[in-house]
Scaffold this motif. Structure first.
Motif, PDB file in Angstrom:
ATOM      1  N   THR A  52      -7.711  14.760  -1.046  1.00  0.00           N
ATOM      2  CA  THR A  52      -8.996  14.470  -0.401  1.00  0.00           C
ATOM      3  C   THR A  52      -9.555  15.725   0.277  1.00  0.00           C
ATOM      4  OG1 THR A  52      -8.188  12.223  -0.059  1.00  0.00           O
ATOM      5  CG2 THR A  52     -10.185  12.832   1.117  1.00  0.00           C
ATOM      6  N   ALA A  78      -9.573   3.006   0.161  1.00  0.00           N
ATOM      7  CA  ALA A  78     -10.555   3.770   0.941  1.00  0.00           C
ATOM      8  C   ALA A  78     -11.975   3.728   0.377  1.00  0.00           C
ATOM      9  CB  ALA A  78     -10.093   5.231   1.095  1.00  0.00           C
ATOM     10  N   GLY A  84       0.556   5.330   0.445  1.00  0.00           N
ATOM     11  CA  GLY A  84      -0.349   6.394   0.882  1.00  0.00           C
ATOM     12  C   GLY A  84      -0.094   7.706   0.167  1.00  0.00           C
ATOM     13  N   GLY A  85      -0.888   8.694   0.527  1.00  0.00           N
ATOM     14  CA  GLY A  85      -0.772  10.018  -0.094  1.00  0.00           C
ATOM     15  C   GLY A  85       0.628  10.600   0.056  1.00  0.00           C
ATOM     16  N   SER A  86       1.324  10.249   1.141  1.00  0.00           N
ATOM     17  CA  SER A  86       2.668  10.797   1.348  1.00  0.00           C
ATOM     18  C   SER A  86       3.658  10.238   0.326  1.00  0.00           C
ATOM     19  CB  SER A  86       3.151  10.509   2.780  1.00  0.00           C
ATOM     20  OG  SER A  86       3.372   9.130   2.949  1.00  0.00           O
ATOM     21  N   SER A  96      -3.559   5.489  -2.201  1.00  0.00           N
ATOM     22  CA  SER A  96      -4.399   6.603  -1.737  1.00  0.00           C
ATOM     23  C   SER A  96      -4.323   7.714  -2.758  1.00  0.00           C
ATOM     24  CB  SER A  96      -3.863   7.156  -0.422  1.00  0.00           C
ATOM     25  OG  SER A  96      -3.923   6.179   0.555  1.00  0.00           O
ATOM     26  N   ALA A  97      -5.131   8.723  -2.519  1.00  0.00           N
ATOM     27  CA  ALA A  97      -5.088   9.921  -3.366  1.00  0.00           C
ATOM     28  C   ALA A  97      -3.763  10.639  -3.141  1.00  0.00           C
ATOM     29  CB  ALA A  97      -6.241  10.832  -2.984  1.00  0.00           C
ATOM     30  N   LYS A 121       0.846  -1.201   0.000  1.00  0.00           N
ATOM     31  CA  LYS A 121       0.000   0.000   0.000  1.00  0.00           C
ATOM     32  C   LYS A 121       0.884   1.254   0.000  1.00  0.00           C
ATOM     33  CE  LYS A 121      -2.164   3.516   2.248  1.00  0.00           C
ATOM     34  NZ  LYS A 121      -1.790   4.437   3.335  1.00  0.00           N
ATOM     35  N   GLU A 124      -8.716   8.716  -5.050  1.00  0.00           N
ATOM     36  CA  GLU A 124      -8.022   7.429  -5.130  1.00  0.00           C
ATOM     37  C   GLU A 124      -8.168   6.821  -6.533  1.00  0.00           C
ATOM     38  OE1 GLU A 124      -9.321   8.409  -2.251  1.00  0.00           O
ATOM     39  OE2 GLU A 124      -7.573   8.126  -0.971  1.00  0.00           O
ATOM     40  N   PHE A 151     -17.214   5.406   1.045  1.00  0.00           N
ATOM     41  CA  PHE A 151     -15.860   5.786   1.457  1.00  0.00           C
ATOM     42  C   PHE A 151     -15.637   5.162   2.837  1.00  0.00           C
ATOM     43  CE2 PHE A 151     -12.686   9.214   2.625  1.00  0.00           C
ATOM     44  CZ  PHE A 151     -11.807   8.958   1.589  1.00  0.00           C
ATOM     45  N   GLY A 193     -13.549   6.026   5.124  1.00  0.00           N
ATOM     46  CA  GLY A 193     -13.104   6.977   6.162  1.00  0.00           C
ATOM     47  C   GLY A 193     -11.776   7.598   5.788  1.00  0.00           C
ATOM     48  N   ARG A 194     -11.438   8.695   6.482  1.00  0.00           N
ATOM     49  CA  ARG A 194     -10.164   9.358   6.214  1.00  0.00           C
ATOM     50  C   ARG A 194      -9.007   8.416   6.554  1.00  0.00           C
ATOM     51  NH1 ARG A 194     -10.050  14.693   4.995  1.00  0.00           N
ATOM     52  NH2 ARG A 194      -8.098  13.937   4.136  1.00  0.00           N
ATOM     53  N   ASN A 195      -8.010   8.433   5.724  1.00  0.00           N
ATOM     54  CA  ASN A 195      -6.788   7.617   5.900  1.00  0.00           C
ATOM     55  C   ASN A 195      -7.036   6.102   5.870  1.00  0.00           C
ATOM     56  OD1 ASN A 195      -6.269  10.150   8.160  1.00  0.00           O
ATOM     57  ND2 ASN A 195      -4.927   9.956   6.412  1.00  0.00           N
ATOM     58  N   SER A 196      -8.155   5.695   5.260  1.00  0.00           N
ATOM     59  CA  SER A 196      -8.550   4.281   5.381  1.00  0.00           C
ATOM     60  C   SER A 196      -8.020   3.377   4.263  1.00  0.00           C
ATOM     61  CB  SER A 196     -10.074   4.181   5.428  1.00  0.00           C
ATOM     62  OG  SER A 196     -10.590   4.636   4.199  1.00  0.00           O
ATOM     63  N   SER A 197      -7.128   3.878   3.404  1.00  0.00           N
ATOM     64  CA  SER A 197      -6.581   2.973   2.369  1.00  0.00           C
ATOM     65  C   SER A 197      -5.796   1.835   3.015  1.00  0.00           C
ATOM     66  CB  SER A 197      -5.672   3.736   1.406  1.00  0.00           C
ATOM     67  OG  SER A 197      -6.403   4.732   0.747  1.00  0.00           O
TER      68      SER A 197
END
Ligand code: ADP
Ligand code: PHD
Length: 363
Positions: A48, A137, A9-11, A42-43, A7, A75, A148, A150-154
């Protein structure tokens, strides 16, 4: 079929060129002998929040399902971009989104819960392609509407996909080499935790360690998936953090801009806490100048909607910062108005826990 589940993430996606960088990593792993890869994304960083702001600008009262449809596009775009970057290297790849991932949720828009998983679509995609890119997510509800998670849910999507494919490990990449005893960008002496138990990690995540999502940690525990938390740059140098059945570490977390409510009576407080607990939301009761107040520390947007719809009408008394000291047996919470003071307190607590600690990475 054996597959590696990763996975990002956005970072990991600060600039469009990062898609090429991640694609290069996936190509290296295939070249090194890995057979099939599922990459959950993630996006891009910040997307987001932007999508949410645009939606609310168009309609402040946009329905939760309408908002979910908009947020999930971050995403979806990210997955398409990674597919493009992988294809450019001549590797057969396909991206799937919430409509085609085989994950079904309830209809709690904004923070839907996974109800069933069907590996057939991902397995079929893996038959034809070396890499399947999954938009994180998101899923669909029983009537086929996009939800969705939830926030940060990827992170949760990645663990659910690992579990449905029968894999026992999921690698989660972000901008830090693993889980630290405090956010390494806030506390210079933070220490990398090599191994931590699901229970201890869950506490950290629920109190603000956003490096791993709390529902992902819980899903991993109940479905027996080991999480390896690391960063791309740490490959081969540091193994990251393994989240599994064992390990503990004292830690400090900081949760920023936490909504705080006061209730008219203790009974109302109890009712509100019970409602939030039923929805697996971390709400902390603390004594302060207003008497007993409730701080909502996780799943904030979703929780605020529940509060607004509840019979009790608590009074919003502002946003604060919650600093939590976590030890195996002790959990001590401090509610601090000013963010800089909250950071200073976290550093002080950490210094007390690890007096000889040396510096961690800086951004
Ligand atoms: N205890 C901790 N250990 C490591 N990182 C932490 C911790 N607490 C908070 N963080 C933060 O988590 C961030 C990584 O999570 P996140 O930004 O959600 O990554 P991604 O977008 O890749 O999912 C780090 O940049 C760091 O600031
Ligand atoms: N992009 C979404 C979902 C997500 O999982 O993000 P990240 O993996 O970057 O924490 C969000 O910001 O909520």
């Amino acid at each position: 079929m054996n597959a590696t589940i990763l996975k990002f993430g956005g970072s990991s996606f600060l600039h469009p060129k990062d898609y090429g960088r991640i694609a290069g990593h996936l190509a290296d792993r295939l070249a090194a002998g890995e057979h099939k890869i599922v990459a959950v994304v993630s996006a891009m960083s910040g997307t987001t929040c932007n999508l949410k702001a645009v939606m609310l600008d168009v309609n402040k009262q946009a329905s939760p399902s309408n908002l979910d449809g908009a947020l999930a596009t971050g995403e979806m775009l990210s997955a398409s971009l990674l597919e493009a970057a992988i294809s450019r290297l001549g590797i057969p790849a396909i991206s799937l989104n919430g409509y085609s991932l085989g994950i079904r949720t309830n209809s709690d828009f904004g923070r839907a819960s996974i109800k069933s998983v069907d590996p057939t679509p991902i397995l079929a995609a893996l038959q034809e392609h070396h890499v399947v890119v999954a938009a994180g997510a998101q899923a669909i509800d029983q009537s086929g509407r996009l939800t969705f998670l939830g926030r940060n849910s990827s992170d949760l999507s990645a663990i659910a996909i690992a579990s449905m494919l029968g894999e026992h490990t999921c690698e989660i990449y972000s901008d830090v080499p693993g889980v630290y005893t405090a956010d390494p960008y806030l506390v210079a002496g933070a220490q990398l935790i090599p191994e931590i138990s699901y229970r201890a990690m869950l506490q950290m995540s629920r109190h603000g360690a956003k490096v791993l999502h709390h529902r992902a940690v819980h899903y991993a525990e109940t479905h027996n998936v080991t999480i390896v938390c690391k960063s791309l740059t740490s490959d081969g140098v540091i193994t990251g953090t393994i989240v599994t059945g064992h390990g503990n570490a004292r830690s400090v977390t900081v949760a920023r801009e936490i909504p705080v409510f006061s209730c008219a009576t203790l009974e109302e407080c109890d009712n509100l806490c019970a409602l939030l607990a039923r929805h697996d939301i971390n709400a902390i009761r603390v004594e302060d100048g207003h008497g007993v107040v409730i701080c909502i520390v996780s799943d904030i947007d979703f929780a605020l909607r529940l509060v607004a719809l509840s019979d009790t009408v608590p009074v919003f008394i502002g946003s604060k910062n919650v600093v939590t000291e976590l030890d195996s047996s002790v959990l001590r919470v401090h509610v601090v108005g000013d963010y800089d003071r909250a950071i200073a307190l976290a550093r002080q607590i950490h210094e007390r826990m690890y007096p000889a600690a040396v510096g961690a990475p800086s951004r």
